[in-house]
Design an enzyme around this catalytic site. Sequence first.
Site, short mmCIF file in Angstrom:
data_model
loop_
_atom_site.label_atom_id
_atom_site.label_comp_id
_atom_site.label_asym_id
_atom_site.label_seq_id
_atom_site.Cartn_x
_atom_site.Cartn_y
_atom_site.Cartn_z
N HIS A 123 9.08 -6.86 -4.76
CA HIS A 123 10.05 -7.92 -4.45
C HIS A 123 9.93 -8.43 -3.02
CE1 HIS A 123 12.51 -5.00 -2.16
NE2 HIS A 123 12.16 -4.15 -3.11
N ASP A 124 10.09 -9.73 -2.88
CA ASP A 124 10.19 -10.42 -1.59
C ASP A 124 8.89 -10.43 -0.81
OD1 ASP A 124 13.14 -10.94 -1.70
OD2 ASP A 124 13.20 -8.74 -1.71
N GLY A 141 7.94 -3.69 -1.08
CA GLY A 141 8.78 -4.85 -0.85
C GLY A 141 8.69 -5.41 0.55
#
Length: 260
Positions: A123-124, A141
């Site tokens: 994520h991200d 992440g």
Amino acid sequence: MADARIHPSAIVEDGAQIGPDVTIGPFCVIGPQVRLARGVELKSHVVIAGDSSVGEETVIFPFASIGQDPQDLKFRGEDTRLEIGARNRIREYVTMNPGTEGGGGVTRIGDDGLFMAGSHVAHDCQIGDRVILVNSVAVAGHCHLGDDVIVGGLSGIHQFVRIGRGAMIGALSMVTADVLPFGLVQGPRAHLDGLNLVGLKRRGASRAEIAELRKLLAELTQGAFRDHARALSGQEHGDMATEMLDFILGPSDRSFLKPL
């Protein structure tokens, strides 16, 4: 969807946007918020979920799982997304997750990348163009990988790490700190091992540019990177050396990998 080729065993949920000349192979599952641009090809058994867009002519191979919920215990189902660029090759068992509210809400993948079997983008993350993740690479992440980065097989990238443009990570490396642009990093607890000379030559760097980068790296490694970078930033440098100095002085509170 009139121009798309969709196997009868595939499931394309209402609301999905399917561009022209898209191929969706057997047993794929496409969620209602998914957008597939022109010429995307899903080989078979591909699952794409969430608010996910896939750029033109990207090919996704069997058993890839794209856009499923982030592997973050803080995620509570907020609206976040995954953006995949054009002409990527996403191989078997690759996983890519959308962003989280705390990380900006979006995971971005650039153009012309190769994501080999079993690699993971968390994520991200912000992944540049022409990035190669070799088999079973795990990118945690909030990481930023610049253009033309290559990460060797079975390597791990710690969360929030930045890897500068043109850097190469050797296989079986654990990268726990930032990596300079054009750097060569390797080792079980990875360390900086000079410049990525092969990559620089492939991209047409001149002898003068490489010599300047070597000199700059030697000066930087005499002590604290940021202190030396601040002292050197006021001097005149070529584009690549300036990029390295700007990267060091960029917005990050992490340390840098250094030579042993």
